[in-house]
Design a protein around this motif. Structure first.
Motif, PDB file in Angstrom:
ATOM      1  N   PHE A  51      -4.256  -6.967  -9.203  1.00  0.00           N
ATOM      2  CA  PHE A  51      -5.456  -6.299  -8.710  1.00  0.00           C
ATOM      3  C   PHE A  51      -5.061  -5.080  -7.881  1.00  0.00           C
ATOM      4  O   PHE A  51      -4.224  -5.169  -6.992  1.00  0.00           O
ATOM      5  N   ILE A  52      -5.717  -3.956  -8.172  1.00  0.00           N
ATOM      6  CA  ILE A  52      -5.438  -2.681  -7.508  1.00  0.00           C
ATOM      7  C   ILE A  52      -6.730  -2.177  -6.880  1.00  0.00           C
ATOM      8  O   ILE A  52      -7.771  -2.158  -7.528  1.00  0.00           O
ATOM      9  N   SER A  88       0.816  -1.218   0.000  1.00  0.00           N
ATOM     10  CA  SER A  88       0.000   0.000   0.000  1.00  0.00           C
ATOM     11  C   SER A  88       0.843   1.258   0.000  1.00  0.00           C
ATOM     12  O   SER A  88       1.964   1.273   0.490  1.00  0.00           O
ATOM     13  N   SER A  89       0.243   2.308  -0.540  1.00  0.00           N
ATOM     14  CA  SER A  89       0.796   3.657  -0.464  1.00  0.00           C
ATOM     15  C   SER A  89      -0.376   4.610  -0.578  1.00  0.00           C
ATOM     16  O   SER A  89      -1.066   4.634  -1.591  1.00  0.00           O
ATOM     17  N   GLY A  90      -0.621   5.390   0.468  1.00  0.00           N
ATOM     18  CA  GLY A  90      -1.768   6.298   0.456  1.00  0.00           C
ATOM     19  C   GLY A  90      -3.044   5.515   0.208  1.00  0.00           C
ATOM     20  O   GLY A  90      -3.280   4.487   0.841  1.00  0.00           O
ATOM     21  N   PRO A  91      -3.865   5.951  -0.746  1.00  0.00           N
ATOM     22  CA  PRO A  91      -5.141   5.286  -1.000  1.00  0.00           C
ATOM     23  C   PRO A  91      -5.024   4.039  -1.882  1.00  0.00           C
ATOM     24  O   PRO A  91      -5.997   3.351  -2.110  1.00  0.00           O
ATOM     25  N   LEU A  92      -3.815   3.722  -2.379  1.00  0.00           N
ATOM     26  CA  LEU A  92      -3.638   2.628  -3.328  1.00  0.00           C
ATOM     27  C   LEU A  92      -3.141   1.373  -2.629  1.00  0.00           C
ATOM     28  O   LEU A  92      -2.218   1.440  -1.810  1.00  0.00           O
ATOM     29  N   THR A  93      -3.758   0.242  -2.949  1.00  0.00           N
ATOM     30  CA  THR A  93      -3.310  -1.055  -2.442  1.00  0.00           C
ATOM     31  C   THR A  93      -3.247  -2.034  -3.601  1.00  0.00           C
ATOM     32  O   THR A  93      -4.195  -2.154  -4.374  1.00  0.00           O
ATOM     33  N   ILE A  94      -2.118  -2.717  -3.718  1.00  0.00           N
ATOM     34  CA  ILE A  94      -1.996  -3.849  -4.644  1.00  0.00           C
ATOM     35  C   ILE A  94      -2.203  -5.075  -3.767  1.00  0.00           C
ATOM     36  O   ILE A  94      -1.563  -5.215  -2.721  1.00  0.00           O
ATOM     37  N   THR A  95      -3.104  -5.954  -4.171  1.00  0.00           N
ATOM     38  CA  THR A  95      -3.541  -7.031  -3.281  1.00  0.00           C
ATOM     39  C   THR A  95      -2.466  -8.047  -2.947  1.00  0.00           C
ATOM     40  O   THR A  95      -2.603  -8.776  -1.968  1.00  0.00           O
ATOM     41  N   GLN A  96      -1.400  -8.138  -3.734  1.00  0.00           N
ATOM     42  CA  GLN A  96      -0.287  -9.016  -3.379  1.00  0.00           C
ATOM     43  C   GLN A  96       0.985  -8.476  -4.019  1.00  0.00           C
ATOM     44  O   GLN A  96       0.947  -7.834  -5.054  1.00  0.00           O
ATOM     45  N   ASN A 150     -11.819  -0.163  -8.009  1.00  0.00           N
ATOM     46  CA  ASN A 150     -10.999  -1.362  -8.173  1.00  0.00           C
ATOM     47  C   ASN A 150     -10.666  -1.490  -9.655  1.00  0.00           C
ATOM     48  O   ASN A 150     -11.512  -1.210 -10.512  1.00  0.00           O
ATOM     49  N   ILE A 151      -9.460  -1.928  -9.935  1.00  0.00           N
ATOM     50  CA  ILE A 151      -9.045  -2.117 -11.324  1.00  0.00           C
ATOM     51  C   ILE A 151      -8.016  -3.239 -11.352  1.00  0.00           C
ATOM     52  O   ILE A 151      -7.385  -3.531 -10.335  1.00  0.00           O
ATOM     53  N   TYR A 152      -7.877  -3.887 -12.487  1.00  0.00           N
ATOM     54  CA  TYR A 152      -6.833  -4.889 -12.629  1.00  0.00           C
ATOM     55  C   TYR A 152      -6.268  -4.820 -14.033  1.00  0.00           C
ATOM     56  O   TYR A 152      -6.879  -4.273 -14.949  1.00  0.00           O
ATOM     57  N   MET A 169       4.781   1.731  -9.321  1.00  0.00           N
ATOM     58  CA  MET A 169       3.605   2.577  -9.536  1.00  0.00           C
ATOM     59  C   MET A 169       3.874   3.922  -8.867  1.00  0.00           C
ATOM     60  O   MET A 169       4.220   3.975  -7.694  1.00  0.00           O
ATOM     61  N   LEU A 170       3.721   5.012  -9.644  1.00  0.00           N
ATOM     62  CA  LEU A 170       3.973   6.360  -9.142  1.00  0.00           C
ATOM     63  C   LEU A 170       2.728   7.213  -9.277  1.00  0.00           C
ATOM     64  O   LEU A 170       2.025   7.146 -10.286  1.00  0.00           O
ATOM     65  N   PHE A 171       2.481   8.048  -8.288  1.00  0.00           N
ATOM     66  CA  PHE A 171       1.421   9.043  -8.350  1.00  0.00           C
ATOM     67  C   PHE A 171       1.986  10.312  -8.969  1.00  0.00           C
ATOM     68  O   PHE A 171       3.159  10.649  -8.781  1.00  0.00           O
ATOM     69  N   ASP A 172       1.132  11.067  -9.698  1.00  0.00           N
ATOM     70  CA  ASP A 172       1.535  12.376 -10.204  1.00  0.00           C
ATOM     71  C   ASP A 172       2.090  13.218  -9.072  1.00  0.00           C
ATOM     72  O   ASP A 172       1.568  13.192  -7.953  1.00  0.00           O
ATOM     73  N   ASN A 173       3.108  13.989  -9.374  1.00  0.00           N
ATOM     74  CA  ASN A 173       3.697  14.934  -8.429  1.00  0.00           C
ATOM     75  C   ASN A 173       4.106  14.286  -7.116  1.00  0.00           C
ATOM     76  O   ASN A 173       4.144  14.941  -6.085  1.00  0.00           O
ATOM     77  N   ASP A 174       4.386  13.000  -7.153  1.00  0.00           N
ATOM     78  CA  ASP A 174       4.799  12.275  -5.950  1.00  0.00           C
ATOM     79  C   ASP A 174       3.861  12.518  -4.772  1.00  0.00           C
ATOM     80  O   ASP A 174       4.287  12.715  -3.633  1.00  0.00           O
ATOM     81  N   ALA A 175       2.560  12.522  -5.046  1.00  0.00           N
ATOM     82  CA  ALA A 175       1.565  12.745  -3.996  1.00  0.00           C
ATOM     83  C   ALA A 175       1.692  11.707  -2.879  1.00  0.00           C
ATOM     84  O   ALA A 175       1.432  12.011  -1.720  1.00  0.00           O
ATOM     85  N   TYR A 176       2.086  10.479  -3.224  1.00  0.00           N
ATOM     86  CA  TYR A 176       2.310   9.409  -2.254  1.00  0.00           C
ATOM     87  C   TYR A 176       3.590   8.689  -2.660  1.00  0.00           C
ATOM     88  O   TYR A 176       4.003   8.755  -3.820  1.00  0.00           O
ATOM     89  N   PRO A 177       4.203   7.977  -1.732  1.00  0.00           N
ATOM     90  CA  PRO A 177       5.412   7.218  -2.086  1.00  0.00           C
ATOM     91  C   PRO A 177       5.110   6.182  -3.168  1.00  0.00           C
ATOM     92  O   PRO A 177       3.977   5.707  -3.282  1.00  0.00           O
ATOM     93  N   PRO A 178       6.126   5.822  -3.958  1.00  0.00           N
ATOM     94  CA  PRO A 178       5.916   4.794  -4.990  1.00  0.00           C
ATOM     95  C   PRO A 178       5.570   3.449  -4.363  1.00  0.00           C
ATOM     96  O   PRO A 178       5.891   3.189  -3.205  1.00  0.00           O
ATOM     97  N   VAL A 179       4.916   2.617  -5.139  1.00  0.00           N
ATOM     98  CA  VAL A 179       4.567   1.261  -4.730  1.00  0.00           C
ATOM     99  C   VAL A 179       5.258   0.313  -5.705  1.00  0.00           C
ATOM    100  O   VAL A 179       5.311   0.584  -6.898  1.00  0.00           O
ATOM    101  N   HIS A 180       5.780  -0.783  -5.190  1.00  0.00           N
ATOM    102  CA  HIS A 180       6.470  -1.757  -6.030  1.00  0.00           C
ATOM    103  C   HIS A 180       5.786  -3.109  -5.902  1.00  0.00           C
ATOM    104  O   HIS A 180       5.231  -3.437  -4.853  1.00  0.00           O
ATOM    105  N   PHE A 181       5.830  -3.866  -6.987  1.00  0.00           N
ATOM    106  CA  PHE A 181       5.385  -5.263  -6.949  1.00  0.00           C
ATOM    107  C   PHE A 181       6.257  -6.037  -7.911  1.00  0.00           C
ATOM    108  O   PHE A 181       6.942  -5.461  -8.756  1.00  0.00           O
ATOM    109  N   GLU A 182       6.255  -7.353  -7.779  1.00  0.00           N
ATOM    110  CA  GLU A 182       7.172  -8.186  -8.551  1.00  0.00           C
ATOM    111  C   GLU A 182       6.419  -9.179  -9.429  1.00  0.00           C
ATOM    112  O   GLU A 182       5.454  -9.796  -8.994  1.00  0.00           O
TER     113      GLU A 182
END
Length: 165
Positions: free
Chosen positions: A72-73, A54-62, A110-112, A135-148
């Motif tokens: 899944f986002i 997770s980062s801010g309002p965004l969660t990647i389910t795994q 929700n989106i995938y 995954m990056l938000f515009d203007n670095d509104a939240y920290p980046p999120v990584h998945f593999e």
């Protein structure tokens, strides 16, 4: 009259396809404004998913996914003044997808997507998909999120994604 309707519908579809195909192909380094942001966090049990990221309002389910597996986002808790884009970058820094959000219209969604080889995207081999995605938000509104994406296939070890180029 029917011919005009068909021509109109065809024009709308063609324009939609054209606009959907337009993406800004900046390398990931040109899209980061603030390198001091904290890293992502794996939140055990986040939104009910044992290894959610997770980062801010965004969660990647795994955090880890196999080839041909959907990513899944879940976006929830957007403030009405939050509007922008989430950009998804491949391991080599190429932009893969852009997701728009507008908290004044919807505070969550929700989106995938399924990373895949694609001639249109210039992804020829499955090895280009394997690795750490960002995954990056515009203007670095939240920290980046990584998945593999692992170099393992859902359907078995000897299966390969189709060569696209």
């Amino acid at each position: 009259m029917a011919i005009l309707i068909i021509i109109g519908i065809t024009a709308v579809i063609a324009i939609s396809i054209f606009l959907a195909g337009m993406t800004i192909n900046k390398p990931i380094g040109e899209n980061t404004l603030n390198e001091t942001r904290s890293e992502f966090e794996i939140t055990p049990g986040g939104l009910g998913y044992p290894d959610a990221v997770s980062s801010g309002p965004l969660t990647i389910t795994q955090y880890q996914h196999k080839l041909s597996e959907n990513v899944f986002i879940v976006v929830s808790g957007l403030e009405p003044n939050e509007k922008g884009n989430i950009r998804i970058f491949m391991p080599d820094g190429r932009l893969y997808k852009t997701i728009q959000y507008d908290g004044s219209v919807k505070n969550g969604f929700n989106i995938y997507f399924k990373p895949d080889t694609s001639k249109a995207r210039g992804i020829c081999e499955q090895e280009e998909i394997v690795g750490i995605w960002t995954m990056l938000f515009d203007n670095d509104a939240y920290p980046p999120v990584h998945f593999e994406i692992l170099n393992e296939h859902l359907e078995g070890p000897d299966i390969r994604l189709t060569k696209a180029c």
